[in-house]
Scaffold this active site. Structure first.
Site, PDB file in Angstrom:
ATOM      1  N   PRO A   9       0.859  -1.092   0.076  1.00 17.70           N
ATOM      2  CG  PRO A   9      -0.100  -1.207   2.080  1.00 17.70           C
ATOM      3  CD  PRO A   9       0.483  -2.243   1.184  1.00 17.70           C
ATOM      4  CG  ASN A  10      -0.405   4.280   1.375  1.00 17.24           C
ATOM      5  OD1 ASN A  10      -1.194   4.779   0.728  1.00 17.24           O
ATOM      6  ND2 ASN A  10      -0.263   3.751   2.357  1.00 17.24           N
ATOM      7  NE  ARG A  17       3.964   6.846   1.696  1.00 20.69           N
ATOM      8  CZ  ARG A  17       4.167   5.565   2.272  1.00 20.69           C
ATOM      9  NH1 ARG A  17       4.471   4.628   1.388  1.00 20.69           N
ATOM     10  NH2 ARG A  17       4.130   5.352   3.464  1.00 20.69           N
ATOM     11  CG  ASN A  71       8.342  -1.748   0.562  1.00 24.45           C
ATOM     12  OD1 ASN A  71       7.568  -1.689   1.677  1.00 24.45           O
ATOM     13  ND2 ASN A  71       8.938  -0.981   0.145  1.00 24.45           N
ATOM     14  CG  HIS A  77       4.848  -1.530  10.359  1.00 27.39           C
ATOM     15  ND1 HIS A  77       6.116  -1.914  10.776  1.00 27.39           N
ATOM     16  CD2 HIS A  77       4.912  -0.542   9.374  1.00 27.39           C
ATOM     17  CE1 HIS A  77       6.708  -1.192   9.826  1.00 27.39           C
ATOM     18  NE2 HIS A  77       6.123  -0.429   9.064  1.00 27.39           N
ATOM     19  CG  ASP A  84      -1.093 -16.717   9.507  1.00 22.85           C
ATOM     20  OD1 ASP A  84       0.181 -16.905  10.172  1.00 22.85           O
ATOM     21  OD2 ASP A  84      -2.085 -16.840   9.997  1.00 22.85           O
ATOM     22  CD  GLU A  95      10.518  -6.995   6.758  1.00 24.56           C
ATOM     23  OE1 GLU A  95      11.189  -8.062   7.427  1.00 24.56           O
ATOM     24  OE2 GLU A  95      10.038  -6.231   7.392  1.00 24.56           O
ATOM     25  CB  SER A  99      12.622   4.690   4.817  1.00 18.24           C
ATOM     26  OG  SER A  99      11.542   3.914   5.665  1.00 18.24           O
ATOM     27  NE  ARG A 104      10.264   6.657   8.349  1.00 17.95           N
ATOM     28  CZ  ARG A 104       9.303   6.187   7.443  1.00 17.95           C
ATOM     29  NH1 ARG A 104       9.141   5.210   6.612  1.00 17.95           N
ATOM     30  NH2 ARG A 104       8.233   7.220   7.551  1.00 17.95           N
ATOM     31  NE  ARG A 108       6.938   4.961   9.591  1.00 15.38           N
ATOM     32  CZ  ARG A 108       5.815   4.907   8.763  1.00 15.38           C
ATOM     33  NH1 ARG A 108       5.522   4.001   8.164  1.00 15.38           N
ATOM     34  NH2 ARG A 108       5.246   6.090   8.808  1.00 15.38           N
TER      35      ARG A 108
END
Ligand code: DQA
Length: 144
Positions: A9-10, A17, A71, A77, A84, A95, A99, A104, A108
């Protein structure tokens, strides 16, 4: 040998962003950079803002890919469902975070997917995807 890169997402908003954190490249530009980096490895790219779509993609990946670079964005988080799904498949998942999540916000600091991933790469921007693919290729072509 084919590797799947999943962005959550995002991450479709990269470029606009928080460029001070995520850089100024769009996701398409990052994908192109990653694709151009590898001559002998075919890479497929998938992005979704939806947890279920990411889970479906993880489930179907083992038929076609030797590994997944993930990602998971903020799902990292708190998504036990994605955790699962990763645990349920046999190909390795690496993973990635653009950043350095360790420096942070507190929320996170925890990754619920890290314990079921082959490893984690955080803080190297677009090069993190390259590192993750190299790790998968290395794992696939050696026993060490
Ligand atoms: C991110 C870090 C996450 O905490 C955040 O929610 C993202 C991007 C990264 O690439 O640095 O969406 O995964």
């Amino acid at each position: 040998m084919q590797v799947l890169v999943i962005n959550g997402p995002n991450l479709n908003l990269l470029g606009e962003r928080k460029p001070e954190i995520y850089g100024s490249l769009t996701l398409n530009e990052i994908n192109k950079y990653v694709e151009d980096y590898f001559k002998n490895t075919k890479i497929s790219f998938f992005q979704s803002n939806h947890e279920g779509e990411i889970i479906d993609k993880i489930h179907s990946a083992s038929q076609k890919f030797v590994g997944i670079v993930l990602n998971a964005g903020a799902f990292t988080h708190y998504s036990y469902a994605i955790r699962d799904a990763i645990e349920a498949i046999s190909i390795p998942v690496v993973e990635v975070h653009l950043s350095n999540v360790a420096k942070r916000e507190n929320f996170r600091q925890e990754s619920v997917i890290a314990p079921v991933c082959g490893g984690s790469i955080s803080g190297f921007g677009k090069y993190g995807y390259v590192l993750a693919i190299r790790a998968i290729v290395h794992r696939n072509s050696s026993r060490g």
